[in-house]
Write an enzyme that holds these catalytic residues in place. Structure first.
Site, PDB file in Angstrom:
ATOM      1  N   ASP A   2      16.219  28.857 -15.066  1.00  0.00           N
ATOM      2  CA  ASP A   2      14.790  28.944 -15.362  1.00  0.00           C
ATOM      3  C   ASP A   2      14.460  28.431 -16.754  1.00  0.00           C
ATOM      4  O   ASP A   2      13.378  27.887 -16.985  1.00  0.00           O
ATOM      5  CB  ASP A   2      14.306  30.390 -15.214  1.00  0.00           C
ATOM      6  CG  ASP A   2      14.091  30.772 -13.761  1.00  0.00           C
ATOM      7  OD1 ASP A   2      14.719  30.144 -12.886  1.00  0.00           O
ATOM      8  OD2 ASP A   2      13.307  31.699 -13.492  1.00  0.00           O
ATOM      9  N   ASP A  56      18.508  34.337 -12.735  1.00  0.00           N
ATOM     10  CA  ASP A  56      17.217  34.887 -12.343  1.00  0.00           C
ATOM     11  C   ASP A  56      16.952  35.003 -10.844  1.00  0.00           C
ATOM     12  O   ASP A  56      16.546  36.044 -10.361  1.00  0.00           O
ATOM     13  CB  ASP A  56      16.101  34.062 -12.976  1.00  0.00           C
ATOM     14  CG  ASP A  56      16.063  34.219 -14.486  1.00  0.00           C
ATOM     15  OD1 ASP A  56      17.101  34.545 -15.068  1.00  0.00           O
ATOM     16  OD2 ASP A  56      15.001  34.011 -15.077  1.00  0.00           O
ATOM     17  N   SER A  93       8.456  34.955 -17.620  1.00  0.00           N
ATOM     18  CA  SER A  93       9.889  35.063 -17.841  1.00  0.00           C
ATOM     19  C   SER A  93      10.206  36.469 -18.319  1.00  0.00           C
ATOM     20  O   SER A  93       9.365  37.145 -18.922  1.00  0.00           O
ATOM     21  CB  SER A  93      10.317  34.049 -18.903  1.00  0.00           C
ATOM     22  OG  SER A  93      11.559  34.393 -19.452  1.00  0.00           O
TER      23      SER A  93
END
Length: 616
Positions: free
Chosen positions: A81, A123, A517
């Site tokens: 990510d 993630d 995030s």
């Protein structure tokens, strides 16, 4: 007694072709009566959290074979990510979760595997594998690659800890010199492992412990530390025991849906709130619960968020502590111990070791255990040496952090705040809720009212922030970035980081139907549901509209009359096939992403696919 799934391909004359192919992989007659266990790896050289996993699948496989099973390894994709952040690559991150879940299902069902060991880390990989595990409901153990060591550098004659977010913020801060920015960049991510704060990857790996699907230490023991090797060795041995318990003894307690029960999901969310985990965990737990056919919703999360205090504060909410410090304080089990003593956990749950919660705490809680080996494991610390190798160092802290008044993990009496680290807000443009990471919000802006500045893409918002068009007091609204509208529900780490770079971290709010995030902090409110592309009222906000945010009372309100909102909705619908789409946005969207968008639900449903559209 359940039949081994693999017997479909290993028994009977009509399976001669399948056995011939199995033999070509190295299997012999003696193997055809053994359980076939999939080692689901996710090694890739693209991702620091996965770059060290190449040989770890073999490590697990050797233990499976030694314990009487047959190990067969395959790999999934893994998106970084951080590298995909801030450009079109981020459109692919969340959809990759579904691809990972599906690919695990495809491989395991196509080859009739009996059980799995999932080697995940970053993630979307842990959530994707978790969804697949609960969908398949065969014995499984998770063992992740482990956290990265925190970066360290010397600034102003002081050694400070760093992580990825520091590099992003300083890289965009016009007051920071090129040399200092370069110094931070080179120091922020020093080793293999998932980024060193309580970001999404580490949050999810902690939650697998609370769900009971991984071993104590999984969420916090550093990727570089030699002690982590034991988790992989144990996983290979233990999965054979679980597999035989289910197939040979008809013991359904070995199945993931019976371990990760609703009570376990509530414990996992309680942990998440107490440790100030990533808001993405809400998305992923909701999705995983649906795969497990558990009735666990935003309403359950809201109820928990109102009673669970914050007992742990880690980067990005503070720079004082990173995952290596959480581990020194007892890791996930240390936090669960404090929550249990506060009466906030369901105790009637078990983990993959077969231990109840009280048994787990007695053996692994550093405040209770008499086992010196356990205490020694939690003293495993960083070496401060740049490396991409797993198990490459054996440094230890001189002592544990068992200070529950002033240490990394606190007791209920000394909580960082009586309100937990995550909260669900509701209001007239978030009828189905939205999420804020309260752990990262300064007390001065828990209540905030300001005029909206509306952008229909992350890119436009970033340009405005860096161009000085966003000023103190503004509420930045980024819409049409939800699961369907993006598509892909991009993370907004760059906008939130750049607000800090411009000195606005405590002076502005940011609201989006996208997500954030795990590295995000500040007054950042995401997952607004329904999203704009699904007709959500966030699509009706106009520049200058006042928005009032009230975190203590769990409210968020667009201060526009119902009549005006109705008129705006009517005007939006009048756009015909252009209704609920961005007016001025050029974005190339591939067929693969359009296919994802066609089935995507809003964030309050976990951004999973809408089964009703498939007749399911």
């Amino acid at each position: 007694m359940p039949k081994y799934r693999s017997a479909t391909t290993t028994h009977g004359r009509n399976m001669a072709g399948a056995r011939a192919l199995w033999r070509a992989t190295g299997m012999t007659d003696a193997d055809f009566g053994k359980p076939i266990i999939a080692v689901v790896n996710s090694f890739t050289q693209f991702v620091p959290g996965h770059v060290h996993l190449r040989d770890l699948g073999k490590l697990v496989a050797e233990q499976i074979e030694a314990a009487g099973g047959v190990a067969k390894e395959f790999n999934t994709i893994a998106v970084d990510d951080g590298i995909a952040m801030g450009h079109g690559g981020m459109l692919y991150s969340l959809p990759s979760r579904e691809l990972i879940a599906d690919s695990v299902e495809y491989m395991v069902n196509a080859h009739c595997a009996d059980a799995m060991v999932c080697i995940s880390n970053c993630d979307k990989i842990t959530p994707g594998m978790l969804m697949a595990s609960l969908r398949l409901n065969i014995p499984v153990i998770f063992v992740s690659g482990g956290p990265m060591e925190a970066g360290k550098t010397k600034l102003s004659d002081q050694i400070i800890k760093l992580d990825l977010v520091d590099a992003m913020i300083q890289g965009a801060d016009p007051k920071v010199s090129d040399s200092q920015s370069d110094q931070v960049e080179r120091s922020a991510c020093p080793t293999c492992g998932s980024c060193s704060g309580m970001f999404t990857a580490n949050s999810m790996n902690c939650l697998t412990e609370a769900l009971g699907l991984s071993q104590p230490g999984n969420g916090s023991l550093l990727a570089t530390h030699a002690d982590r090797k034991q988790l992989f060795l144990n996983a290979g041995k233990r999965i054979v025991e679980l597999t035989k318990r289910y197939y040979e003894q008809n013991d359904e307690s070995a199945l993931p849906r019976n371990i990760a029960s609703k009570a376990a999901f509530e414990n996992a969310m309680t942990l998440d709130i107490a440790m100030g985990g990533s808001t993405n965990t809400v998305l992923h737990l909701l999705a995983a619960a649906q795969e497990a056919e558990i009735d666990f919703t935003m309403s359950d999360i809201d109820k928990l968020s109102r009673k669970v205090p914050q007992l742990c504060k880690v980067a990005p909410s503070t720079q004082k502590y990173h995952m290596e410090d959480v581990h020194r304080a007892g890791g996930v089990i240390g936090i669960l111990g404090e929550l249990d003593r506060a009466g906030l956990l369901n105790r009637d749950v078990k983990n993959v070791l077969g231990l109840t919660l009280p048994q787990t705490l007695e053996q692994y809680d550093v405040m209770l255990t008499q086992d010196d080996a356990v205490k020694n494991m939690f003293r495993a610390g960083p070496a401060g040496i740049r490396t991409t190798q797993a198990f490459s160092q054996d440094c230890r802290w001189d002592s544990l952090d068992d200070d529950r008044a002033n240490g990394c993990i606190r007791s209920l009496e000394h909580a960082y705040s009586k309100d937990g680290g995550l909260a669900v807000l509701y209001g007239n443009f978030a009828e189905n809720g939205c999420i804020v990471k309260t752990a990262g919000v300064d007390d001065s802006i828990l209540k905030f009212t300001g005029p909206a500045k509306v952008y229909e893409s992350q890119d436009d918002a970033v340009e405005a922030i860096l161009g000085g068009k966003v000023v103190a007091g503004d509420v930045v609204v980024i819409r049409y970035e939800g699961p369907k509208g993006g598509p892909g529900m991009q993370e907004m780490l760059y906008p939130t980081s750049f607000l800090k770079s411009m000195g606005l971290g405590k002076a502005c709010a940011l609201i989006t139907d996208g997500r954030f995030s795990g590295g995000t902090s500040g007054l950042s409110i995401g997952h607004v549901s329904p999203e704009a592309a699904s007709g959500g009222s966030i699509g009706l906000i106009e520049d200058g509209d006042l928005i009032a945010i009230d975190i203590p009372n769990r409210g968020i309100q667009l201060q526009v009359s119902d009549a005006e909102l109705a008129a705006r909705r009517e005007a939006q619908e009048a756009r015909g096939d252009k209704a609920w789409t961005p007016k001025n946005r050029e974005r190339q969207v591939s067929f693969a992403l359009r296919a994802y968008a066609s089935l995507a639900t809003s964030a309050d449903k976990g951004a999973v696919r809408d089964k009703s559209k498939l007749g399911g």
